[in-house]
Design a protein around this motif. Structure first.
Motif, PDB file in Angstrom:
ATOM      1  N   SER A 198       0.844  -1.195   0.000  1.00 44.56           N
ATOM      2  CA  SER A 198       0.000   0.000   0.000  1.00 44.56           C
ATOM      3  C   SER A 198       0.880   1.247   0.000  1.00 44.56           C
ATOM      4  CB  SER A 198      -0.931   0.014   1.215  1.00 44.56           C
ATOM      5  OG  SER A 198      -0.170   0.149   2.403  1.00 44.56           O
ATOM      6  N   ALA A 199       0.316   2.342  -0.386  1.00 41.23           N
ATOM      7  CA  ALA A 199       1.002   3.636  -0.354  1.00 41.23           C
ATOM      8  C   ALA A 199      -0.049   4.721  -0.228  1.00 41.23           C
ATOM      9  CB  ALA A 199       1.824   3.847  -1.625  1.00 41.23           C
ATOM     10  N   THR A 200       0.275   5.762   0.476  1.00 47.64           N
ATOM     11  CA  THR A 200      -0.570   6.956   0.546  1.00 47.64           C
ATOM     12  C   THR A 200       0.239   8.102  -0.033  1.00 47.64           C
ATOM     13  OG1 THR A 200      -1.638   6.133   2.554  1.00 47.64           O
ATOM     14  CG2 THR A 200      -1.863   8.486   2.082  1.00 47.64           C
ATOM     15  N   ILE A 201      -0.311   8.786  -0.990  1.00 48.57           N
ATOM     16  CA  ILE A 201       0.387   9.873  -1.664  1.00 48.57           C
ATOM     17  C   ILE A 201      -0.156  11.199  -1.151  1.00 48.57           C
ATOM     18  CG2 ILE A 201       0.954  10.903  -3.896  1.00 48.57           C
ATOM     19  CD1 ILE A 201       2.022   8.031  -3.513  1.00 48.57           C
ATOM     20  N   PHE A 202       0.756  12.095  -0.744  1.00 49.95           N
ATOM     21  CA  PHE A 202       0.398  13.433  -0.281  1.00 49.95           C
ATOM     22  C   PHE A 202       0.813  14.467  -1.312  1.00 49.95           C
ATOM     23  CE2 PHE A 202       0.711  13.059   4.675  1.00 49.95           C
ATOM     24  CZ  PHE A 202      -0.355  12.195   4.681  1.00 49.95           C
ATOM     25  N   GLN A 203       0.095  15.551  -1.352  1.00 48.41           N
ATOM     26  CA  GLN A 203       0.538  16.731  -2.094  1.00 48.41           C
ATOM     27  C   GLN A 203       1.783  17.266  -1.393  1.00 48.41           C
ATOM     28  OE1 GLN A 203      -2.552  19.735  -2.457  1.00 48.41           O
ATOM     29  NE2 GLN A 203      -4.112  18.166  -2.171  1.00 48.41           N
ATOM     30  N   PRO A 204       2.675  17.921  -2.109  1.00 46.05           N
ATOM     31  CA  PRO A 204       3.824  18.538  -1.437  1.00 46.05           C
ATOM     32  C   PRO A 204       3.347  19.624  -0.474  1.00 46.05           C
ATOM     33  CG  PRO A 204       4.123  18.530  -3.826  1.00 46.05           C
ATOM     34  CD  PRO A 204       2.720  18.097  -3.553  1.00 46.05           C
ATOM     35  N   ILE A 205       4.041  19.772   0.630  1.00 38.38           N
ATOM     36  CA  ILE A 205       3.761  20.877   1.541  1.00 38.38           C
ATOM     37  C   ILE A 205       4.501  22.102   1.018  1.00 38.38           C
ATOM     38  CG2 ILE A 205       5.673  20.398   3.130  1.00 38.38           C
ATOM     39  CD1 ILE A 205       3.670  21.120   5.427  1.00 38.38           C
TER      40      ILE A 205
ATOM     41  N   VAL B 175       0.453  28.107   4.788  1.00 39.51           N
ATOM     42  CA  VAL B 175       0.918  26.751   4.508  1.00 39.51           C
ATOM     43  C   VAL B 175      -0.163  26.053   3.681  1.00 39.51           C
ATOM     44  CG1 VAL B 175       1.662  24.551   5.505  1.00 39.51           C
ATOM     45  CG2 VAL B 175       2.126  26.701   6.711  1.00 39.51           C
ATOM     46  N   THR B 176       0.257  25.359   2.620  1.00 46.11           N
ATOM     47  CA  THR B 176      -0.668  24.573   1.812  1.00 46.11           C
ATOM     48  C   THR B 176      -0.111  23.157   1.670  1.00 46.11           C
ATOM     49  OG1 THR B 176       0.403  25.265  -0.242  1.00 46.11           O
ATOM     50  CG2 THR B 176      -1.484  26.557   0.480  1.00 46.11           C
ATOM     51  N   GLY B 177      -1.013  22.216   1.499  1.00 44.15           N
ATOM     52  CA  GLY B 177      -0.597  20.834   1.337  1.00 44.15           C
ATOM     53  C   GLY B 177      -1.784  19.906   1.410  1.00 44.15           C
ATOM     54  N   GLU B 178      -1.524  18.677   1.804  1.00 41.68           N
ATOM     55  CA  GLU B 178      -2.555  17.637   1.870  1.00 41.68           C
ATOM     56  C   GLU B 178      -3.498  17.909   3.033  1.00 41.68           C
ATOM     57  OE1 GLU B 178      -4.589  14.718   0.274  1.00 41.68           O
ATOM     58  OE2 GLU B 178      -2.618  15.243  -0.532  1.00 41.68           O
TER      59      GLU B 178
ATOM     60  N   GLY C 132      -5.376  21.495   1.610  1.00 35.54           N
ATOM     61  CA  GLY C 132      -5.623  22.140   2.888  1.00 35.54           C
ATOM     62  C   GLY C 132      -4.718  23.344   3.059  1.00 35.54           C
ATOM     63  N   THR C 133      -5.123  24.261   3.933  1.00 33.21           N
ATOM     64  CA  THR C 133      -4.340  25.460   4.208  1.00 33.21           C
ATOM     65  C   THR C 133      -4.367  25.777   5.694  1.00 33.21           C
ATOM     66  OG1 THR C 133      -6.231  26.935   3.892  1.00 33.21           O
ATOM     67  CG2 THR C 133      -4.874  26.483   1.952  1.00 33.21           C
ATOM     68  N   LEU C 134      -3.402  26.565   6.144  1.00 30.09           N
ATOM     69  CA  LEU C 134      -3.414  27.104   7.498  1.00 30.09           C
ATOM     70  C   LEU C 134      -2.466  28.303   7.537  1.00 30.09           C
ATOM     71  CD1 LEU C 134      -4.592  26.598  10.388  1.00 30.09           C
ATOM     72  CD2 LEU C 134      -2.365  25.634  10.932  1.00 30.09           C
ATOM     73  N   PRO C 135      -2.961  29.481   7.958  1.00 33.28           N
ATOM     74  CA  PRO C 135      -2.083  30.631   8.099  1.00 33.28           C
ATOM     75  C   PRO C 135      -1.403  30.628   9.467  1.00 33.28           C
ATOM     76  CG  PRO C 135      -4.330  31.293   8.545  1.00 33.28           C
ATOM     77  CD  PRO C 135      -4.363  29.820   8.174  1.00 33.28           C
ATOM     78  N   PHE C 136      -0.245  31.263   9.538  1.00 34.12           N
ATOM     79  CA  PHE C 136       0.379  31.528  10.844  1.00 34.12           C
ATOM     80  C   PHE C 136       1.217  32.786  10.731  1.00 34.12           C
ATOM     81  CE2 PHE C 136       3.685  29.033   8.841  1.00 34.12           C
ATOM     82  CZ  PHE C 136       4.869  29.542   9.335  1.00 34.12           C
TER      83      PHE C 136
ATOM     84  N   SER D 227      17.047  38.987   7.011  1.00 34.94           N
ATOM     85  CA  SER D 227      16.107  37.934   6.630  1.00 34.94           C
ATOM     86  C   SER D 227      16.294  36.722   7.520  1.00 34.94           C
ATOM     87  CB  SER D 227      16.282  37.560   5.162  1.00 34.94           C
ATOM     88  OG  SER D 227      17.573  37.044   4.946  1.00 34.94           O
ATOM     89  N   PHE D 228      15.257  35.907   7.567  1.00 36.55           N
ATOM     90  CA  PHE D 228      15.305  34.645   8.304  1.00 36.55           C
ATOM     91  C   PHE D 228      14.520  33.611   7.523  1.00 36.55           C
ATOM     92  CE2 PHE D 228      11.821  37.185   9.975  1.00 36.55           C
ATOM     93  CZ  PHE D 228      10.756  36.296  10.095  1.00 36.55           C
ATOM     94  N   LEU D 229      14.856  32.359   7.733  1.00 36.87           N
ATOM     95  CA  LEU D 229      14.262  31.256   6.997  1.00 36.87           C
ATOM     96  C   LEU D 229      13.185  30.582   7.837  1.00 36.87           C
ATOM     97  CD1 LEU D 229      14.573  29.633   4.345  1.00 36.87           C
ATOM     98  CD2 LEU D 229      16.102  28.123   5.590  1.00 36.87           C
ATOM     99  N   VAL D 230      12.016  30.374   7.245  1.00 39.01           N
ATOM    100  CA  VAL D 230      10.900  29.677   7.892  1.00 39.01           C
ATOM    101  C   VAL D 230      10.700  28.361   7.150  1.00 39.01           C
ATOM    102  CG1 VAL D 230       8.462  29.781   8.512  1.00 39.01           C
ATOM    103  CG2 VAL D 230       9.842  31.859   8.539  1.00 39.01           C
ATOM    104  N   THR D 231      10.595  27.259   7.888  1.00 38.56           N
ATOM    105  CA  THR D 231      10.467  25.931   7.301  1.00 38.56           C
ATOM    106  C   THR D 231       9.217  25.247   7.826  1.00 38.56           C
ATOM    107  OG1 THR D 231      12.873  25.752   7.255  1.00 38.56           O
ATOM    108  CG2 THR D 231      11.637  23.711   7.001  1.00 38.56           C
ATOM    109  N   VAL D 232       8.501  24.554   6.948  1.00 36.88           N
ATOM    110  CA  VAL D 232       7.389  23.704   7.365  1.00 36.88           C
ATOM    111  C   VAL D 232       7.641  22.289   6.862  1.00 36.88           C
ATOM    112  CG1 VAL D 232       5.650  25.526   7.565  1.00 36.88           C
ATOM    113  CG2 VAL D 232       5.978  24.407   5.366  1.00 36.88           C
ATOM    114  N   THR D 233       7.342  21.304   7.696  1.00 39.03           N
ATOM    115  CA  THR D 233       7.538  19.898   7.337  1.00 39.03           C
ATOM    116  C   THR D 233       6.366  19.077   7.856  1.00 39.03           C
ATOM    117  OG1 THR D 233       8.834  19.546   9.352  1.00 39.03           O
ATOM    118  CG2 THR D 233      10.066  19.975   7.350  1.00 39.03           C
ATOM    119  N   TYR D 234       5.927  18.100   7.047  1.00 41.90           N
ATOM    120  CA  TYR D 234       4.916  17.176   7.528  1.00 41.90           C
ATOM    121  C   TYR D 234       5.439  16.427   8.737  1.00 41.90           C
ATOM    122  CZ  TYR D 234       1.984  17.538   3.305  1.00 41.90           C
ATOM    123  OH  TYR D 234       1.153  17.958   2.290  1.00 41.90           O
ATOM    124  N   GLN D 235       4.550  16.098   9.652  1.00 39.90           N
ATOM    125  CA  GLN D 235       4.931  15.289  10.820  1.00 39.90           C
ATOM    126  C   GLN D 235       4.961  13.834  10.440  1.00 39.90           C
ATOM    127  OE1 GLN D 235       2.284  16.142  14.101  1.00 39.90           O
ATOM    128  NE2 GLN D 235       3.160  18.146  14.431  1.00 39.90           N
TER     129      GLN D 235
END
Length: 163
Positions: free
Chosen positions: A20-27, A83-86, A130-134, A155-163
């Motif tokens: 089996s596999a579950t495919i997510f949209q990129p974050i 943030v946008t993604g699955e 899906g989306t979520l602002p912060f 400048s500073f770098l902001v990173t988001v990663t799926y858990q």
């Protein structure tokens, strides 16, 4: 009497299984607003701090500074991100604890950062977007009576990663 034949052990065995596999949209993350401290009048003596809260609301200060709303100059605002993604999926937010803003011609200001969230869950359900602002706010920690006048940027770098 004759001997019974010896029982033979099986030499192989098998079982069926599935994959089996579950495919997510990129974050992804997009900036919706830059962090701006607006116009600050440095103290006559001593030092001060200025904070733009990550939760929104007016900037605050300690020490003897003045905060101006001057036409033609940026107004104070927290940084905004989308943030946008699955749909329905959890993610983590990574921001640095601090960064430095520099003035052309010399001089620096240190900024401590704070995010409105450390993690979140995207809206909607698996199989949809899906989306979520912060938001990210900050505190300039070192405005002194000797701080050079001028425009400071960094400048500073902001990173988001799926858990």
């Amino acid at each position: 009497a004759t001997a019974a034949p010896a029982a033979l052990a099986p030499s192989s065995s098998n079982v069926s299984t599935t994959g089996s596999a579950t495919i997510f949209q990129p974050i992804a993350i997009a900036k919706t607003a830059d962090l701006s401290f607006g116009v600050i009048v440095r103290p006559i003596a001593g030092s001060a701090t200025v904070t733009v809260p990550q939760a929104g609301g007016p900037r605050t200060f300690t020490g003897a500074v003045a905060l101006l709303e001057t036409p033609g100059f940026p107004t104070a605002a927290r940084a905004g991100f989308m943030v946008t993604g699955e749909g329905g999926q959890a993610f983590n937010v990574g921001i640095p604890a601090s960064f430095t803003m520099t003035r052309t011609g010399g001089g620096t200001l240190n900024v401590n950062l704070l995010s409105s969230i450390a993690s979140g869950t995207l809206s909607n359900a698996l199989g949809t977007s899906g989306t979520l602002p912060f938001y990210v706010g900050g505190t300039i920690t070192d405005i002194a009576d000797t701080t050079a006048s001028g425009s400071y940027t960094g400048s500073f770098l902001v990173t988001v990663t799926y858990q």
